[in-house]
Design a protein around this motif. Structure first.
Motif, short mmCIF file in Angstrom:
data_model
loop_
_atom_site.label_atom_id
_atom_site.label_comp_id
_atom_site.label_asym_id
_atom_site.label_seq_id
_atom_site.Cartn_x
_atom_site.Cartn_y
_atom_site.Cartn_z
N MET A 1 0.63 -1.24 0.00
CA MET A 1 -0.12 0.01 0.01
C MET A 1 0.89 1.29 -0.05
SD MET A 1 -3.24 -0.59 2.55
CE MET A 1 -4.58 -1.68 1.99
N LYS A 2 0.15 2.25 -0.55
CA LYS A 2 1.05 3.47 -0.57
C LYS A 2 0.94 4.24 0.74
CE LYS A 2 0.13 4.69 -5.55
NZ LYS A 2 -0.34 5.60 -6.33
N THR A 3 2.04 4.98 1.07
CA THR A 3 1.86 5.65 2.19
C THR A 3 1.95 7.13 1.86
OG1 THR A 3 4.23 5.40 2.58
CG2 THR A 3 2.86 3.98 3.65
N LEU A 4 1.65 8.07 2.85
CA LEU A 4 1.56 9.49 2.44
C LEU A 4 2.24 10.01 3.80
CD1 LEU A 4 0.52 11.94 0.83
CD2 LEU A 4 -1.59 11.74 2.28
N GLN A 5 3.11 11.02 3.56
CA GLN A 5 3.90 11.65 4.84
C GLN A 5 3.29 13.02 4.64
OE1 GLN A 5 6.59 10.18 6.59
NE2 GLN A 5 8.06 11.91 7.06
N ILE A 6 2.65 13.61 5.58
CA ILE A 6 2.04 14.91 5.60
C ILE A 6 2.76 15.68 6.79
CG2 ILE A 6 0.19 16.36 6.12
CD1 ILE A 6 -1.88 14.19 5.04
N LYS A 7 3.38 16.85 6.08
CA LYS A 7 4.13 17.92 7.00
C LYS A 7 2.97 18.85 7.41
CE LYS A 7 8.33 20.21 7.56
NZ LYS A 7 9.80 20.49 6.89
N THR A 8 2.82 18.91 8.78
CA THR A 8 1.67 19.99 9.14
C THR A 8 2.31 21.13 9.00
OG1 THR A 8 2.18 19.84 11.59
CG2 THR A 8 0.56 18.15 10.56
N ALA A 9 1.50 22.43 9.25
CA ALA A 9 1.79 23.73 9.39
C ALA A 9 2.65 23.93 10.44
CB ALA A 9 0.36 24.54 9.36
N GLN A 10 2.78 23.13 11.44
CA GLN A 10 3.52 23.08 12.68
C GLN A 10 4.99 22.28 12.38
OE1 GLN A 10 0.19 22.40 12.93
NE2 GLN A 10 -0.10 24.68 13.36
N ASN A 11 5.29 21.95 11.28
CA ASN A 11 6.37 21.22 10.89
C ASN A 11 6.42 19.82 11.56
OD1 ASN A 11 7.34 23.01 9.17
ND2 ASN A 11 8.12 24.44 10.98
N VAL A 12 5.36 19.14 11.88
CA VAL A 12 5.36 17.84 12.40
C VAL A 12 4.84 16.80 11.22
CG1 VAL A 12 4.30 16.11 14.00
CG2 VAL A 12 4.82 18.63 14.73
N ASN A 13 5.69 15.69 10.93
CA ASN A 13 5.29 14.84 10.03
C ASN A 13 4.67 13.76 10.79
OD1 ASN A 13 7.18 16.04 8.19
ND2 ASN A 13 8.98 14.91 8.90
N ILE A 14 3.50 13.50 10.07
CA ILE A 14 2.48 12.77 10.19
C ILE A 14 2.20 11.59 9.09
CG2 ILE A 14 -0.20 12.16 10.95
CD1 ILE A 14 1.43 13.70 12.96
N LYS A 15 2.55 10.31 9.33
CA LYS A 15 2.50 9.06 8.31
C LYS A 15 1.11 8.48 8.24
CE LYS A 15 5.50 5.27 6.48
NZ LYS A 15 6.57 4.74 6.60
N PHE A 16 0.36 8.52 6.90
CA PHE A 16 -0.84 7.60 6.73
C PHE A 16 -0.80 6.82 5.57
CE2 PHE A 16 -1.88 12.13 7.98
CZ PHE A 16 -2.72 11.82 8.97
N THR A 17 -1.57 5.74 5.74
CA THR A 17 -1.69 4.73 4.60
C THR A 17 -2.72 5.09 3.67
OG1 THR A 17 -0.78 2.95 6.13
CG2 THR A 17 -2.00 2.18 4.00
N VAL A 18 -2.40 5.27 2.41
CA VAL A 18 -3.37 5.68 1.57
C VAL A 18 -4.34 4.58 1.25
CG1 VAL A 18 -3.94 6.93 -0.58
CG2 VAL A 18 -1.90 7.68 0.68
N ALA A 19 -5.67 4.75 1.17
CA ALA A 19 -6.71 3.88 0.70
C ALA A 19 -6.60 3.57 -0.91
CB ALA A 19 -8.33 4.24 0.69
N ASN A 20 -6.51 2.09 -1.03
CA ASN A 20 -5.96 1.64 -2.40
C ASN A 20 -7.45 1.50 -3.21
OD1 ASN A 20 -7.44 -0.84 -2.03
ND2 ASN A 20 -5.43 -1.77 -1.10
N VAL A 21 -7.17 1.38 -4.55
CA VAL A 21 -8.30 1.34 -5.53
C VAL A 21 -9.30 0.54 -4.98
CG1 VAL A 21 -9.18 1.07 -7.88
CG2 VAL A 21 -6.89 2.11 -7.33
N GLY A 22 -9.01 -0.84 -4.71
CA GLY A 22 -9.88 -1.94 -4.36
C GLY A 22 -10.73 -1.57 -3.36
N GLN A 23 -10.31 -0.90 -2.01
CA GLN A 23 -10.99 -0.50 -1.01
C GLN A 23 -12.01 0.61 -1.15
OE1 GLN A 23 -7.33 0.55 1.17
NE2 GLN A 23 -7.71 -0.96 2.73
N ARG A 24 -11.40 1.58 -2.08
CA ARG A 24 -12.41 2.71 -2.57
C ARG A 24 -13.62 1.91 -3.38
NH1 ARG A 24 -9.10 8.25 -3.55
NH2 ARG A 24 -11.11 8.96 -3.68
#
Length: 270
Positions: A1-24
């Protein structure tokens, strides 16, 4: 699965797993089964022949009633995502949800934009066919068939080829659909110890989601550790902006600590 690293406005990195095509697709299928079930039940309950007789064959009135009956289906995904914190029933069953690219809950405007642009993601066929039928091209039937396939697959193709598995509505609304694979661990990160006699001060904290509080807590810990007062000020402002809280604390640190405690109090102690 693809992962997504989001850098918030407060410069904190949060890691998420992106939903795939099958799940959607499965979530989409569940939601459409519910829509069709609703339509089937309603049209078997309503006697439209009786309505036709009651309104003396007034077709406009009958059509208006039909439109009103279909409103829950038309706006289903919009009001579901707004009321269920970025989820529909299908998304909830598949454990996926919509967030914005900053990691926070999307605004109502984001949800509306995302919903409205489904006309391009899944109904582009309708728009193009109206044009084709109006100009009268040769081999019209074959063109319409190809357009039907293409128009219905635009959203799916975009989800497959884009880096964050986004359809057009997601791209414009700056949203992404994530997979909540680590729900237990995710909840643990927002826990705060409370005294038995703790009295909450800010009931508006319930407007925050678990994900919002997770980001707030991680950002707060990082800012405190490095004495980053600018981030604390920005974090306090963001909390007030999202919740509408009127702060009773002069200190940013005390205010944020209270918000975290209050969220735990209202969501877990009551």
């Amino acid at each position: 699965m693809k992962t997504l690293q989001i850098k918030t406005a407060q410069n904190v990195n949060i890691k998420f797993t992106v939903a795939n095509v099958g799940q959607r697709l499965l979530a989409f299928a569940v939601d459409n089964v519910l829509k069709f079930a609703y339509i089937y039940i309603v049209y078997n309950i309503f006697d439209f022949q009786a309505l036709d007789r009651a309104f003396n064959g007034d077709n406009w009135t009958i059509k208006a009633i039909s439109v009103l009956i279909l409103i829950p289906v038309t706006f289903y995904s919009l009001y579901s995502e707004i009321l269920m914190d970025g989820q529909t029933i299908g998304k909830k069953l598949l454990k996926i949800k919509v967030i914005n690219e900053d990691g926070f809950k999307p605004s109502i405007t984001d949800f509306v934009m995302r919903w409205f642009l489904r006309i391009i993601d899944f109904n582009l066929f309708v728009l193009i066919v109206v044009y084709v039928m109006s100009v009268g091209l040769p081999n019209e039937d074959m063109i319409v068939g190809l357009l039907f396939i293409f128009g219905k697959l635009v959203g799916l193709l975009l989800i497959i080829i884009t880096k964050k598995n986004q359809r057009f509505g997601d791209i414009i609304a700056n949203t992404v659909v994530i997979y909540l694979k680590d729900t237990a661990k995710f909840s643990d990160t927002i826990l705060v110890d409370l005294e038995n006699e703790y009295v909450a001060m800010y009931p508006n904290v319930i407007q925050l989601s678990d994900n919002d509080v997770r980001i707030i807590k991680e950002t707060f810990k990082s800012a405190k550790k490095y004495n980053d007062y600018k981030t604390l000020i920005n974090l306090r402002s963001k909390i007030i902006e999202v919740t509408g809280i009127v702060s009773k604390h002069k200190s940013d640190t005390e205010f944020i600590e209270t918000v975290l405690k209050d969220y735990n109090y209202y969501t877990q102690k009551m």
